[in-house]
Design a protein around this motif. Sequence first.
Motif, PDB file in Angstrom:
ATOM      1  N   GLN A  89       0.830  -1.202   0.000  1.00 25.05           N
ATOM      2  CA  GLN A  89       0.000   0.000   0.000  1.00 25.05           C
ATOM      3  C   GLN A  89       0.867   1.257   0.000  1.00 25.05           C
ATOM      4  O   GLN A  89       0.573   2.238  -0.700  1.00 25.05           O
ATOM      5  CB  GLN A  89      -0.936   0.005   1.211  1.00 25.05           C
ATOM      6  N   GLU A  90       1.934   1.243   0.770  1.00 13.46           N
ATOM      7  CA  GLU A  90       2.867   2.374   0.764  1.00 13.46           C
ATOM      8  C   GLU A  90       3.487   2.540  -0.618  1.00 13.46           C
ATOM      9  O   GLU A  90       3.642   3.667  -1.113  1.00 13.46           O
ATOM     10  CB  GLU A  90       3.958   2.164   1.806  1.00 13.46           C
ATOM     11  N   ARG A  91       3.848   1.442  -1.240  1.00 18.36           N
ATOM     12  CA  ARG A  91       4.400   1.486  -2.600  1.00 18.36           C
ATOM     13  C   ARG A  91       3.424   2.155  -3.546  1.00 18.36           C
ATOM     14  O   ARG A  91       3.808   3.000  -4.361  1.00 18.36           O
ATOM     15  CB  ARG A  91       4.712   0.067  -3.065  1.00 18.36           C
ATOM     16  N   GLU A  92       2.152   1.777  -3.464  1.00 14.27           N
ATOM     17  CA  GLU A  92       1.140   2.328  -4.346  1.00 14.27           C
ATOM     18  C   GLU A  92       1.007   3.842  -4.166  1.00 14.27           C
ATOM     19  O   GLU A  92       0.935   4.598  -5.143  1.00 14.27           O
ATOM     20  CB  GLU A  92      -0.200   1.650  -4.065  1.00 14.27           C
ATOM     21  N   GLU A  93       1.023   4.297  -2.925  1.00 17.51           N
ATOM     22  CA  GLU A  93       0.851   5.724  -2.654  1.00 17.51           C
ATOM     23  C   GLU A  93       2.008   6.565  -3.185  1.00 17.51           C
ATOM     24  O   GLU A  93       1.829   7.722  -3.554  1.00 17.51           O
ATOM     25  CB  GLU A  93       0.703   5.949  -1.147  1.00 17.51           C
ATOM     26  N   THR A  94       3.209   5.991  -3.223  1.00 16.47           N
ATOM     27  CA  THR A  94       4.365   6.777  -3.655  1.00 16.47           C
ATOM     28  C   THR A  94       4.318   7.135  -5.130  1.00 16.47           C
ATOM     29  O   THR A  94       5.060   8.032  -5.573  1.00 16.47           O
ATOM     30  CB  THR A  94       5.686   6.028  -3.373  1.00 16.47           C
ATOM     31  N   TYR A  95       3.497   6.474  -5.908  1.00 21.45           N
ATOM     32  CA  TYR A  95       3.428   6.764  -7.344  1.00 21.45           C
ATOM     33  C   TYR A  95       2.696   8.076  -7.652  1.00 21.45           C
ATOM     34  O   TYR A  95       2.706   8.522  -8.792  1.00 21.45           O
ATOM     35  CB  TYR A  95       2.775   5.608  -8.095  1.00 21.45           C
ATOM     36  N   TYR A  96       2.080   8.684  -6.659  1.00 25.37           N
ATOM     37  CA  TYR A  96       1.435   9.976  -6.878  1.00 25.37           C
ATOM     38  C   TYR A  96       2.464  11.099  -6.738  1.00 25.37           C
ATOM     39  O   TYR A  96       3.209  11.153  -5.748  1.00 25.37           O
ATOM     40  CB  TYR A  96       0.295  10.188  -5.882  1.00 25.37           C
ATOM     41  N   ALA A  97       2.507  11.974  -7.732  1.00 25.05           N
ATOM     42  CA  ALA A  97       3.431  13.107  -7.705  1.00 25.05           C
ATOM     43  C   ALA A  97       2.858  14.181  -6.785  1.00 25.05           C
ATOM     44  O   ALA A  97       2.128  15.076  -7.219  1.00 25.05           O
ATOM     45  CB  ALA A  97       3.637  13.648  -9.116  1.00 25.05           C
ATOM     46  N   LYS A  98       3.189  14.092  -5.516  1.00 24.49           N
ATOM     47  CA  LYS A  98       2.643  14.993  -4.503  1.00 24.49           C
ATOM     48  C   LYS A  98       3.675  15.188  -3.411  1.00 24.49           C
ATOM     49  O   LYS A  98       4.683  14.471  -3.342  1.00 24.49           O
ATOM     50  CB  LYS A  98       1.372  14.381  -3.905  1.00 24.49           C
ATOM     51  N   ASN A  99       3.444  16.127  -2.533  1.00 21.26           N
ATOM     52  CA  ASN A  99       4.299  16.290  -1.368  1.00 21.26           C
ATOM     53  C   ASN A  99       4.236  15.008  -0.542  1.00 21.26           C
ATOM     54  O   ASN A  99       3.156  14.567  -0.144  1.00 21.26           O
ATOM     55  CB  ASN A  99       3.832  17.465  -0.517  1.00 21.26           C
ATOM     56  N   LYS A 353       3.235   3.503 -15.087  1.00 22.45           N
ATOM     57  CA  LYS A 353       2.408   3.613 -13.886  1.00 22.45           C
ATOM     58  C   LYS A 353       2.454   5.042 -13.331  1.00 22.45           C
ATOM     59  O   LYS A 353       1.420   5.599 -12.936  1.00 22.45           O
ATOM     60  CB  LYS A 353       2.874   2.614 -12.826  1.00 22.45           C
ATOM     61  N   LEU A 354       3.628   5.635 -13.305  1.00 25.98           N
ATOM     62  CA  LEU A 354       3.748   7.032 -12.862  1.00 25.98           C
ATOM     63  C   LEU A 354       2.916   7.945 -13.755  1.00 25.98           C
ATOM     64  O   LEU A 354       2.211   8.842 -13.271  1.00 25.98           O
ATOM     65  CB  LEU A 354       5.220   7.447 -12.900  1.00 25.98           C
ATOM     66  N   ARG A 355       2.958   7.719 -15.038  1.00 24.73           N
ATOM     67  CA  ARG A 355       2.199   8.525 -15.991  1.00 24.73           C
ATOM     68  C   ARG A 355       0.691   8.330 -15.805  1.00 24.73           C
ATOM     69  O   ARG A 355      -0.084   9.294 -15.820  1.00 24.73           O
ATOM     70  CB  ARG A 355       2.615   8.129 -17.406  1.00 24.73           C
ATOM     71  N   ARG A 356       0.277   7.083 -15.619  1.00 19.65           N
ATOM     72  CA  ARG A 356      -1.141   6.766 -15.479  1.00 19.65           C
ATOM     73  C   ARG A 356      -1.741   7.373 -14.220  1.00 19.65           C
ATOM     74  O   ARG A 356      -2.900   7.799 -14.202  1.00 19.65           O
ATOM     75  CB  ARG A 356      -1.310   5.250 -15.465  1.00 19.65           C
ATOM     76  N   MET A 357      -0.964   7.443 -13.162  1.00 18.96           N
ATOM     77  CA  MET A 357      -1.474   7.902 -11.878  1.00 18.96           C
ATOM     78  C   MET A 357      -1.338   9.401 -11.682  1.00 18.96           C
ATOM     79  O   MET A 357      -1.699   9.927 -10.630  1.00 18.96           O
ATOM     80  CB  MET A 357      -0.784   7.140 -10.747  1.00 18.96           C
ATOM     81  N   ASN A 358      -0.823  10.101 -12.691  1.00 21.30           N
ATOM     82  CA  ASN A 358      -0.619  11.550 -12.556  1.00 21.30           C
ATOM     83  C   ASN A 358      -1.033  12.263 -13.830  1.00 21.30           C
ATOM     84  O   ASN A 358      -0.240  12.979 -14.454  1.00 21.30           O
ATOM     85  CB  ASN A 358       0.853  11.844 -12.227  1.00 21.30           C
ATOM     86  N   THR A 359      -2.281  12.089 -14.214  1.00 26.04           N
ATOM     87  CA  THR A 359      -2.800  12.727 -15.419  1.00 26.04           C
ATOM     88  C   THR A 359      -2.635  14.250 -15.323  1.00 26.04           C
ATOM     89  O   THR A 359      -3.045  14.873 -14.340  1.00 26.04           O
ATOM     90  CB  THR A 359      -4.285  12.388 -15.607  1.00 26.04           C
ATOM     91  N   GLY A 360      -2.008  14.815 -16.320  1.00 30.00           N
ATOM     92  CA  GLY A 360      -1.808  16.260 -16.342  1.00 30.00           C
ATOM     93  C   GLY A 360      -0.574  16.734 -15.611  1.00 30.00           C
ATOM     94  O   GLY A 360      -0.224  17.916 -15.692  1.00 30.00           O
ATOM     95  N   SER A 405      -4.730  -2.971  -9.049  1.00 33.44           N
ATOM     96  CA  SER A 405      -5.447  -3.001 -10.318  1.00 33.44           C
ATOM     97  C   SER A 405      -5.241  -1.706 -11.076  1.00 33.44           C
ATOM     98  O   SER A 405      -5.045  -0.649 -10.510  1.00 33.44           O
ATOM     99  CB  SER A 405      -6.936  -3.231 -10.074  1.00 33.44           C
ATOM    100  N   SER A 406      -5.285  -1.788 -12.397  1.00 37.15           N
ATOM    101  CA  SER A 406      -5.026  -0.608 -13.207  1.00 37.15           C
ATOM    102  C   SER A 406      -6.247   0.265 -13.339  1.00 37.15           C
ATOM    103  O   SER A 406      -7.341  -0.156 -13.048  1.00 37.15           O
ATOM    104  CB  SER A 406      -4.560  -1.055 -14.606  1.00 37.15           C
TER     105      SER A 406
END
Length: 406
Positions: A89-99, A353-360, A405-406
């Motif tokens: 779960q921590e791994r999944e959260e890190t893919y968001y480009a955020k603080n 995955k980084l691209r998919r999770m950070n549209t825009g 899941s994607s």
Amino acid sequence: MLERESIRETDAMPRSRKISLNESEPFKRRKKKHYGPCEIEFLPSVDNLVEPADYNNFTQFLLKYILNEGHLNGNGVFEPLFAGHQSLQEREETYYAKNQSLHCGFIEGPEGYPSSGFDLDEHDRAYMATCRVVVSSCIFGGSDYLRRPTKSKIGSYSKKNVCFIMFLDELTLTTLSSEGHIPDENGSVGLWRIVVVKNLPYKDMRRAGKVPKLIAHRLFPSALYSIWLDSKLRLNADPMLIIEYFLWRKKAEYAISVHYDRTCVWEEVLQNKRLNKYNHTAIDEQFYFYQSDGLVKFNASGQDPVLPSYVPEGSFIVRAHTPMSNLFSCLWFNEVNRFTSRDQLSFTYTYLKLRRMNTGRYFQLNMFKDCERRAVAKLFHHRTNGITDPPPTNLHTYKNHSSMSS
């Protein structure tokens, strides 16, 4: 922190998402190709070279890094790991480009526990903290010869202002010294400043080499730019001209070349297994895991691909140390830590995955032609032939697979 519970990924993923890898049906043989350099139109010199005013208009956020971990819940004996104990779960959260604060190597255990590895002399650390532009490489396990950058190709500005760092372990230092490469009073051999790493964090030398390769921003906290080249390469161009050509001119924050022969991760998986580059079971587990999270064959849909290739060559990387570049570097390193040390297997999965999770929120990647890599760095053979890597000892999988899941 979430309690960790090991399970086999293949038992957790939806059966319908698995795609078999039929090794009895190899890809069509290609005609033998000639691989050579191509012409690069570098600027004539670094004189008056200035970073473009509009260059740094990239996605902005604040990254911090987990430096210490306490005891985890459970009855197991706690073992400090260089990359920490990251739950799925921590791994999944890190893919968001955020603080955020994330796992990215150099993580120590509670007070009183031994170092998790990659120990450096304080004088070397202090010097590395001053570097603004870095060229780095490493040789661990005595696996290669020392190849010095071609001085005649590197201008006086870069010789004075760029840090050239070669990481060695003690075995390699002894071997190279016996061959006449003895550091001078400043700790240098030619342009290379020799930095000795003690207590390597992995027994697998290839995986240990991914630390300086993939997370240079952790080693050089003040650096704006870095260039990585594998020890099989000799640098034949000025670092500042390389940065201008591959980053500034392309308005990119990360540059890596396509593979000279393969474009699809499926091909790369088969090649790794055919040549026994890594434990086959570990490769299968990683590959099935990625398929369950949406990885598909290169250009399988018939549409224009997101990248020109899904397999990087990987031996030469040019980076601006921007938030998105640093995040991608951490994510890629964490995949190499979690699965196999064959970083070409995880590059495209990580990027997509980084691209998919950070549209825009864009990551400006320049995936350039392999012939351009050959134009700036001469390729040699390694000192020794590689052997099959052992199965990873830190391959952990987790429940809550539905979050993948994607």
